[in-house]
Design a protein around this motif. Structure first.
Motif, PDB file in Angstrom:
ATOM      1  N   LEU A  23       8.270  43.747  22.460  1.00 13.95           N
ATOM      2  CA  LEU A  23       8.089  42.926  21.255  1.00 13.95           C
ATOM      3  C   LEU A  23       8.147  41.434  21.599  1.00 13.95           C
ATOM      4  O   LEU A  23       7.391  40.635  21.042  1.00 13.95           O
ATOM      5  N   ARG A  26       4.859  40.501  23.204  1.00 16.71           N
ATOM      6  CA  ARG A  26       3.798  40.360  22.194  1.00 16.71           C
ATOM      7  C   ARG A  26       3.960  39.060  21.401  1.00 16.71           C
ATOM      8  O   ARG A  26       2.973  38.394  21.077  1.00 16.71           O
ATOM      9  N   GLU A  27       5.208  38.715  21.094  1.00 13.10           N
ATOM     10  CA  GLU A  27       5.460  37.467  20.371  1.00 13.10           C
ATOM     11  C   GLU A  27       5.040  36.261  21.208  1.00 13.10           C
ATOM     12  O   GLU A  27       4.396  35.334  20.708  1.00 13.10           O
ATOM     13  N   ARG A  75       4.103  36.893  12.288  1.00 16.65           N
ATOM     14  CA  ARG A  75       4.327  38.329  12.093  1.00 16.65           C
ATOM     15  C   ARG A  75       5.074  38.928  13.284  1.00 16.65           C
ATOM     16  O   ARG A  75       5.982  39.737  13.114  1.00 16.65           O
ATOM     17  N   ARG A  76       4.675  38.513  14.478  1.00 18.87           N
ATOM     18  CA  ARG A  76       5.362  38.998  15.681  1.00 18.87           C
ATOM     19  C   ARG A  76       6.826  38.555  15.672  1.00 18.87           C
ATOM     20  O   ARG A  76       7.716  39.310  16.079  1.00 18.87           O
ATOM     21  N   GLN A  78       8.656  38.035  13.002  1.00 18.07           N
ATOM     22  CA  GLN A  78       9.331  38.875  12.002  1.00 18.07           C
ATOM     23  C   GLN A  78       9.607  40.269  12.552  1.00 18.07           C
ATOM     24  O   GLN A  78      10.682  40.829  12.335  1.00 18.07           O
ATOM     25  N   GLU A  79       8.609  40.815  13.261  1.00 15.39           N
ATOM     26  CA  GLU A  79       8.784  42.144  13.854  1.00 15.39           C
ATOM     27  C   GLU A  79       9.987  42.177  14.803  1.00 15.39           C
ATOM     28  O   GLU A  79      10.798  43.095  14.757  1.00 15.39           O
ATOM     29  N   ARG A  80      10.071  41.146  15.644  1.00 15.02           N
ATOM     30  CA  ARG A  80      11.168  41.113  16.612  1.00 15.02           C
ATOM     31  C   ARG A  80      12.511  40.916  15.920  1.00 15.02           C
ATOM     32  O   ARG A  80      13.525  41.511  16.316  1.00 15.02           O
ATOM     33  N   ILE A  82      13.304  41.882  12.844  1.00 16.48           N
ATOM     34  CA  ILE A  82      13.640  43.155  12.183  1.00 16.48           C
ATOM     35  C   ILE A  82      14.153  44.159  13.208  1.00 16.48           C
ATOM     36  O   ILE A  82      15.150  44.854  12.988  1.00 16.48           O
ATOM     37  N   PHE A  83      13.488  44.207  14.361  1.00 15.75           N
ATOM     38  CA  PHE A  83      13.895  45.144  15.413  1.00 15.75           C
ATOM     39  C   PHE A  83      15.299  44.813  15.923  1.00 15.75           C
ATOM     40  O   PHE A  83      16.107  45.697  16.173  1.00 15.75           O
ATOM     41  N   ASN A  87      17.630  47.942  15.223  1.00 14.49           N
ATOM     42  CA  ASN A  87      17.079  48.633  16.387  1.00 14.49           C
ATOM     43  C   ASN A  87      17.243  50.153  16.239  1.00 14.49           C
ATOM     44  O   ASN A  87      18.360  50.664  16.285  1.00 14.49           O
TER      45      ASN A  87
END
Length: 204
Positions: A23, A26-27, A75-76, A78-80, A82-83, A87
């Motif tokens: 993640l 990707r970010e 978005r990336r 936010q994804e990280r 949230i993870f 987790n």
């Protein structure tokens, strides 16, 4: 013995770490794309102004791409985030599960398979040592009774000619008795130096 739940917990953490790293990659990739498009836009804008060429169409296209790249980057992020807070890999086996398994399952099993026998051997050795020391004192007492009888029969002139048998020197006592020095080595989880040259065949 192995504490298997810990191995599973470690494997779980490795999966979580790999997923987090992916993640993050990707970010970072999205951020680099966003920065690259911004740089292209600034360079094109400067070039068009300095050269007096109209680059409106290209600049508008880059603006759209920048906006998309910015949204993708956000978005990336936010994804990280949230993870990181939720987790899923760290919810299968929790730290509390590991502690509970250690205290309620592993310790009783380790005692049963390993530690109980170790403690029994310690207690047996302590008991045998106590018996051996008592036997030593009994033997010395018996010897002294016999020496006293011999001394009485021969008289004072021979009193000091009868040698004793008791362990009187430091070397003798350190070889056969557990001393403070031995306890020092035990406390430091080391084998006592007083037994350094004692071989198992000497004990048979």
């Amino acid at each position: 013995m192995k504490f298997e739940l810990l191995d599973k917990f470690i494997a779980q953490k490795e999966k979580a770490s790999q997923a987090a790293a992916e993640l993050a990659r990707r970010e970072q990739e999205a951020y680099q794309e966003y920065l690259s498009l911004k740089t292209q836009y600034e360079q094109l804008l400067q070039k068009s102004v300095l050269e007096g060429k109209d680059a409106t169409k290209e600049l508008d296209k880059l603006s759209e791409q920048i906006e998309k790249a910015k949204k993708a980057y956000e978005r990336r992020q936010q994804e990280r985030a949230i993870f990181s807070t939720n987790n899923p890999f760290l919810k299968e086996i929790t730290s509390e599960d590991v502690v509970r398994a250690w205290n309620e399952e592993f310790i009783p099993e380790f005692r049963k398979q390993v530690f109980d026998d170790v403690l029994k051997n310690l207690l047996r050795a302590k008991y045998e040592y106590a018996k051996a020391v008592q036997a030593y004192h009994d033997a010395v007492a018996e010897f002294e009774r016999m020496r006293q009888e011999a001394r009485s029969e021969l008289g004072d002139g021979y009193y000091y000619k009868f040698r004793g048998i008791e362990l009187n020197t430091v070397d003798q006592q350190e070889r056969y008795f557990i001393t403070r020095r031995d306890l020092y080595y035990f406390d430091n989880k080391e084998f006592p130096q007083s037994l350094k040259y004692v071989k198992e065949e000497d004990l048979k």
